[in-house]
Design a protein around this motif. Structure first.
Motif, PDB file in Angstrom:
ATOM      1  N   LEU A 255      -0.840  44.229   4.294  1.00  0.00           N
ATOM      2  CA  LEU A 255      -1.384  44.551   2.622  1.00  0.00           C
ATOM      3  C   LEU A 255      -0.876  45.935   2.313  1.00  0.00           C
ATOM      4  O   LEU A 255      -1.016  46.864   2.770  1.00  0.00           O
ATOM      5  CB  LEU A 255      -2.710  44.752   2.521  1.00  0.00           C
ATOM      6  CG  LEU A 255      -3.336  44.874   1.173  1.00  0.00           C
ATOM      7  CD1 LEU A 255      -2.775  44.022   0.198  1.00  0.00           C
ATOM      8  CD2 LEU A 255      -4.984  44.909   1.158  1.00  0.00           C
TER       9      LEU A 255
ATOM     10  N   VAL B   9       2.365  40.222  -5.007  1.00  0.00           N
ATOM     11  CA  VAL B   9       1.429  39.182  -5.171  1.00  0.00           C
ATOM     12  C   VAL B   9       0.565  39.498  -6.403  1.00  0.00           C
ATOM     13  O   VAL B   9      -0.114  38.702  -6.826  1.00  0.00           O
ATOM     14  CB  VAL B   9       0.389  39.057  -4.016  1.00  0.00           C
ATOM     15  CG1 VAL B   9       1.039  38.529  -2.712  1.00  0.00           C
ATOM     16  CG2 VAL B   9      -0.035  40.653  -3.792  1.00  0.00           C
ATOM     17  N   HIS B  10       0.703  40.611  -6.856  1.00  0.00           N
ATOM     18  CA  HIS B  10      -0.371  41.067  -7.930  1.00  0.00           C
ATOM     19  C   HIS B  10       0.452  42.083  -8.672  1.00  0.00           C
ATOM     20  O   HIS B  10       0.940  43.276  -8.590  1.00  0.00           O
ATOM     21  CB  HIS B  10      -1.527  41.727  -7.411  1.00  0.00           C
ATOM     22  CG  HIS B  10      -2.877  41.789  -8.594  1.00  0.00           C
ATOM     23  ND1 HIS B  10      -3.543  40.771  -8.574  1.00  0.00           N
ATOM     24  CD2 HIS B  10      -3.097  42.617  -9.523  1.00  0.00           C
ATOM     25  CE1 HIS B  10      -4.291  41.181  -9.450  1.00  0.00           C
ATOM     26  NE2 HIS B  10      -4.075  42.309 -10.089  1.00  0.00           N
TER      27      HIS B  10
ATOM     28  N   LEU C  82      -4.341  36.156  -5.667  1.00  0.00           N
ATOM     29  CA  LEU C  82      -5.261  36.358  -4.902  1.00  0.00           C
ATOM     30  C   LEU C  82      -5.984  34.985  -4.282  1.00  0.00           C
ATOM     31  O   LEU C  82      -6.402  34.734  -2.929  1.00  0.00           O
ATOM     32  CB  LEU C  82      -6.803  36.993  -5.510  1.00  0.00           C
ATOM     33  CG  LEU C  82      -7.628  37.407  -4.672  1.00  0.00           C
ATOM     34  CD1 LEU C  82      -7.303  38.403  -3.693  1.00  0.00           C
ATOM     35  CD2 LEU C  82      -9.138  37.697  -5.626  1.00  0.00           C
TER      36      LEU C  82
ATOM     37  N   HIS D  66      -4.390  32.546  -3.729  1.00  0.00           N
ATOM     38  CA  HIS D  66      -2.837  31.529  -2.943  1.00  0.00           C
ATOM     39  C   HIS D  66      -2.477  32.186  -1.679  1.00  0.00           C
ATOM     40  O   HIS D  66      -1.426  32.133  -1.388  1.00  0.00           O
ATOM     41  CB  HIS D  66      -1.924  31.440  -4.163  1.00  0.00           C
ATOM     42  CG  HIS D  66      -2.708  30.575  -5.239  1.00  0.00           C
ATOM     43  ND1 HIS D  66      -2.664  29.268  -5.271  1.00  0.00           N
ATOM     44  CD2 HIS D  66      -3.120  31.257  -6.404  1.00  0.00           C
ATOM     45  CE1 HIS D  66      -3.295  29.076  -6.429  1.00  0.00           C
ATOM     46  NE2 HIS D  66      -3.112  30.077  -7.197  1.00  0.00           N
ATOM     47  N   LEU D  67      -3.171  33.307  -1.082  1.00  0.00           N
ATOM     48  CA  LEU D  67      -2.498  34.020   0.122  1.00  0.00           C
ATOM     49  C   LEU D  67      -2.268  33.128   1.228  1.00  0.00           C
ATOM     50  O   LEU D  67      -1.429  33.473   2.018  1.00  0.00           O
ATOM     51  CB  LEU D  67      -3.820  34.914   0.471  1.00  0.00           C
ATOM     52  CG  LEU D  67      -4.037  36.007  -0.617  1.00  0.00           C
ATOM     53  CD1 LEU D  67      -4.917  37.024  -0.095  1.00  0.00           C
ATOM     54  CD2 LEU D  67      -2.770  36.605  -1.118  1.00  0.00           C
ATOM     55  N   GLN D  68      -2.988  32.106   1.537  1.00  0.00           N
ATOM     56  CA  GLN D  68      -2.736  31.179   2.552  1.00  0.00           C
ATOM     57  C   GLN D  68      -1.315  30.418   2.321  1.00  0.00           C
ATOM     58  O   GLN D  68      -0.465  30.314   3.198  1.00  0.00           O
ATOM     59  CB  GLN D  68      -3.706  30.253   2.940  1.00  0.00           C
ATOM     60  CG  GLN D  68      -3.598  29.246   4.071  1.00  0.00           C
ATOM     61  CD  GLN D  68      -3.280  30.172   5.202  1.00  0.00           C
ATOM     62  OE1 GLN D  68      -4.267  30.913   5.572  1.00  0.00           O
ATOM     63  NE2 GLN D  68      -2.360  29.706   6.168  1.00  0.00           N
TER      64      GLN D  68
ATOM     65  N   LEU E 250       1.099  31.709   0.623  1.00  0.00           N
ATOM     66  CA  LEU E 250       2.233  32.898   1.010  1.00  0.00           C
ATOM     67  C   LEU E 250       2.327  33.017   2.375  1.00  0.00           C
ATOM     68  O   LEU E 250       3.592  32.919   3.047  1.00  0.00           O
ATOM     69  CB  LEU E 250       1.866  34.123   0.498  1.00  0.00           C
ATOM     70  CG  LEU E 250       1.849  34.202  -1.098  1.00  0.00           C
ATOM     71  CD1 LEU E 250       1.098  35.366  -1.570  1.00  0.00           C
ATOM     72  CD2 LEU E 250       3.442  34.404  -1.711  1.00  0.00           C
TER      73      LEU E 250
ATOM     74  N   ILE F  11       2.389  41.469   1.902  1.00  0.00           N
ATOM     75  CA  ILE F  11       2.172  41.167   0.255  1.00  0.00           C
ATOM     76  C   ILE F  11       2.036  42.377  -0.114  1.00  0.00           C
ATOM     77  O   ILE F  11       1.374  43.352   0.362  1.00  0.00           O
ATOM     78  CB  ILE F  11       0.931  40.334   0.196  1.00  0.00           C
ATOM     79  CG1 ILE F  11      -0.295  40.929   0.936  1.00  0.00           C
ATOM     80  CG2 ILE F  11       1.050  38.925   0.605  1.00  0.00           C
ATOM     81  CD1 ILE F  11      -1.820  40.239   0.599  1.00  0.00           C
TER      82      ILE F  11
ATOM     83  N   TYR G  35      -8.149  42.010  -2.467  1.00  0.00           N
ATOM     84  CA  TYR G  35      -7.206  41.464  -1.324  1.00  0.00           C
ATOM     85  C   TYR G  35      -7.482  41.660  -0.003  1.00  0.00           C
ATOM     86  O   TYR G  35      -7.382  40.834   0.885  1.00  0.00           O
ATOM     87  CB  TYR G  35      -5.668  41.892  -1.775  1.00  0.00           C
ATOM     88  CG  TYR G  35      -5.089  40.810  -3.113  1.00  0.00           C
ATOM     89  CD1 TYR G  35      -4.390  40.222  -2.789  1.00  0.00           C
ATOM     90  CD2 TYR G  35      -5.249  41.730  -4.238  1.00  0.00           C
ATOM     91  CE1 TYR G  35      -3.705  39.342  -3.739  1.00  0.00           C
ATOM     92  CE2 TYR G  35      -4.570  41.066  -5.200  1.00  0.00           C
ATOM     93  CZ  TYR G  35      -3.966  39.884  -5.245  1.00  0.00           C
ATOM     94  OH  TYR G  35      -3.430  39.056  -6.305  1.00  0.00           O
TER      95      TYR G  35
ATOM     96  N   LEU H   9      -8.206  38.570   2.517  1.00  0.00           N
ATOM     97  CA  LEU H   9      -7.265  38.692   3.703  1.00  0.00           C
ATOM     98  C   LEU H   9      -8.423  38.672   4.800  1.00  0.00           C
ATOM     99  O   LEU H   9      -7.907  37.888   6.097  1.00  0.00           O
ATOM    100  CB  LEU H   9      -6.286  39.754   3.896  1.00  0.00           C
ATOM    101  CG  LEU H   9      -5.202  39.761   3.006  1.00  0.00           C
ATOM    102  CD1 LEU H   9      -4.221  41.033   3.126  1.00  0.00           C
ATOM    103  CD2 LEU H   9      -4.097  38.651   3.543  1.00  0.00           C
TER     104      LEU H   9
ATOM    105  N   ALA I 140     -11.783  33.836  -2.062  1.00  0.00           N
ATOM    106  CA  ALA I 140     -11.002  34.236  -3.266  1.00  0.00           C
ATOM    107  C   ALA I 140     -11.701  34.124  -4.317  1.00  0.00           C
ATOM    108  O   ALA I 140     -11.682  34.848  -5.349  1.00  0.00           O
ATOM    109  CB  ALA I 140      -9.783  33.583  -3.181  1.00  0.00           C
TER     110      ALA I 140
END
Length: 449
Positions: free
Chosen positions: A3, A163-164, A231, A233-235, A237, A245, A264, A268, A273
């Motif tokens: 992160l 990611v953000h 947030l 959709h982290l899996q 990525l 990220i 985040y 993680l 989420a």
């Protein structure tokens, strides 16, 4: 996944680390793409690295402006400064800067900036042959394209993805509009964000008559993008092979960094989420989208340019058992009692709040909590003029402040002196750098806080 959080200044650095960043990216006063950020002097960089490393956090320094020959004249010295400071990585976009970094700072990892628009494995391998260990992916790539790129690359070449945060309408951020329209070069860190301005059509023989490009009385925002929010959709990525990220926002304030990093980090670490998505509504932002990861991200049509639901009111300085609960100034005031209260929190005021208001607290080790403001005290400094406080009904002097020589404790109804110390009773323990905020629905929120 790592992160990676923005640190536009000291306070943002502290909050990024406090709320769980694995690494931070920042810049000195030169060669960075965010000149409006506070940034750090060269002399501060060793202290920055020492502080981050003491907390187990890596430091990446951006050296990613478009370079002229004059810019490159001092690069050898500058990269040597970064190596002596103990910086973990530099983020470069210029090929010449890449070569100089390898020569002058051989112990510092080289990450390729998104400005280089690297979006295929063949290009990534060439950069890797020149010493690049990580590719910061072009923001125009889909998850499918990232997964294919990852499949074609050796594992030792890392991939980093945003990611953000704010998106740029120019290809990987390489924009000339700001320079042309405002005389401020975006590629050297001075972007005026003209893509966010409202545009209409003007015919040269009819000056002053504005014709909307779209049928909307507000005009058109044909170049303005929505903000990214991945947030949930982290899996996806991780499955695509992303190693790190990245949260955009080196021009943002401490509250933005704290709240976004906190959300985040929790996800993680296994948090829901869905449960943390609302947290991202509390900070100043444009409408959210998922960038190019799943297709066309769409545009911000200006219906909501910036919005947020909360405002930071205080930064926690410390917390201790509430010795003021038995003070004579409070004993007669039954309305101020906090049942079972064990603690008094000391805070630095950032925005106004009142006795009796309900505040929210964000901490890195807990869900968002609420507490009422009870037994509010101003810690007046030695230079404070208190002669009219009680006469004008502005407060009630309790006595000397044991935490500050020459200071005075004053019971008040409102905390309204920005960057001064206050304290009040809380029903649970808090820690330094936790944040206290209040809901401010329906207000014009501005850009950053």
């Amino acid at each position: 996944m790592e992160l990676l959080a923005p640190a536009g200044g000291w306070e943002q650095l502290e909050y990024a680390i406090h709320f769980g960043a694995d690494a931070v990216y920042l810049a000195s006063t030169r060669y960075g793409m965010r000149r409006r950020a506070d940034n750090f002097s060269e002399d501060e960089l060793p202290q920055v690295v020492e502080y981050a490393h003491a907390h187990g956090v890596d430091v990446h320094v951006t050296v990613n402006t478009m370079m002229t020959d004059e810019d490159t004249d001092d690069l050898h010295r500058y990269f040597a400064v970064l190596q002596r400071a103990g910086v973990d990585a530099v983020i470069v976009g210029d090929m010449g800067a890449l070569v100089v970094a390898r020569e002058a700072a051989p112990d510092v990892a080289i990450h390729l900036s998104t400005q280089a628009s690297c979006m295929n494995a063949a290009s990534a391998r060439v950069y890797a042959s020149l010493g690049v260990s990580r590719i910061v992916l072009a923001r125009e790539m889909s998850l499918k394209a990232i997964a294919e790129m990852r499949r074609r690359l050796p594992e030792e070449i890392e991939l980093e993805a945003f990611v953000h945060g704010a998106m740029c309408m120019a290809y990987s951020g390489r924009c000339l509009i700001s320079d042309y329209m405002a005389g401020r070069g975006a590629n050297v860190g001075h972007c005026a964000q003209p893509c966010r301005w409202k545009y209409a059509l003007v015919e040269e023989k009819r000056p002053g008559q504005y014709f909307p490009i779209e049928q909307d009385e507000r005009g058109s925002f044909i170049m303005s993008s929505n903000d990214m929010n991945m947030l949930s959709h982290l899996q996806d990525l991780a499955d695509a092979g992303v190693n790190s990220i990245k949260i955009e926002g080196r021009a943002k304030g401490a509250y933005y960094v704290a709240s976004v990093v906190n959300a985040y980090r929790h996800v993680l670490d296994g948090g829901s989420a869905e449960a943390w998505q609302d947290e991202l509504e509390t900070t100043s932002h444009r409408p959210y989208c998922t960038g190019f990861y799943y297709g066309d991200p769409g545009q911000n049509q200006g219906t909501v340019e910036y919005a947020r639901s909360h405002q930071m009111v205080a930064r926690v300085l410390g917390c201790a058992p509430d010795g003021l609960g038995e003070a004579a100034a409070f004993r007669a005031d039954a309305a101020c009692d906090v049942q079972g209260n064990p603690e008094r929190v000391e805070v630095l005021c950032r925005n106004r709040f009142f006795e009796g208001e309900e505040l929210e607290v964000i901490s890195p080790d807990a869900a968002v909590r609420t507490c009422p403001v009870k037994r509010l005290v101003w810690h007046a400094g030695p230079d404070a003029d208190l002669k009219d406080v009680e006469r004008d009904g502005l407060g009630r002097i309790i006595g000397p402040d044991p935490s500050c020589e020459g200071g005075t404790l004053v019971a008040v109804e409102v905390a309204n002196r920005t960057m001064e110390r206050y304290s009040f009773a809380v029903p649970f323990e808090l820690h330094e750098r936790d944040i206290m905020r209040i809901r401010r629905d329906g207000q014009d929120v501005g850009r950053v806080l």
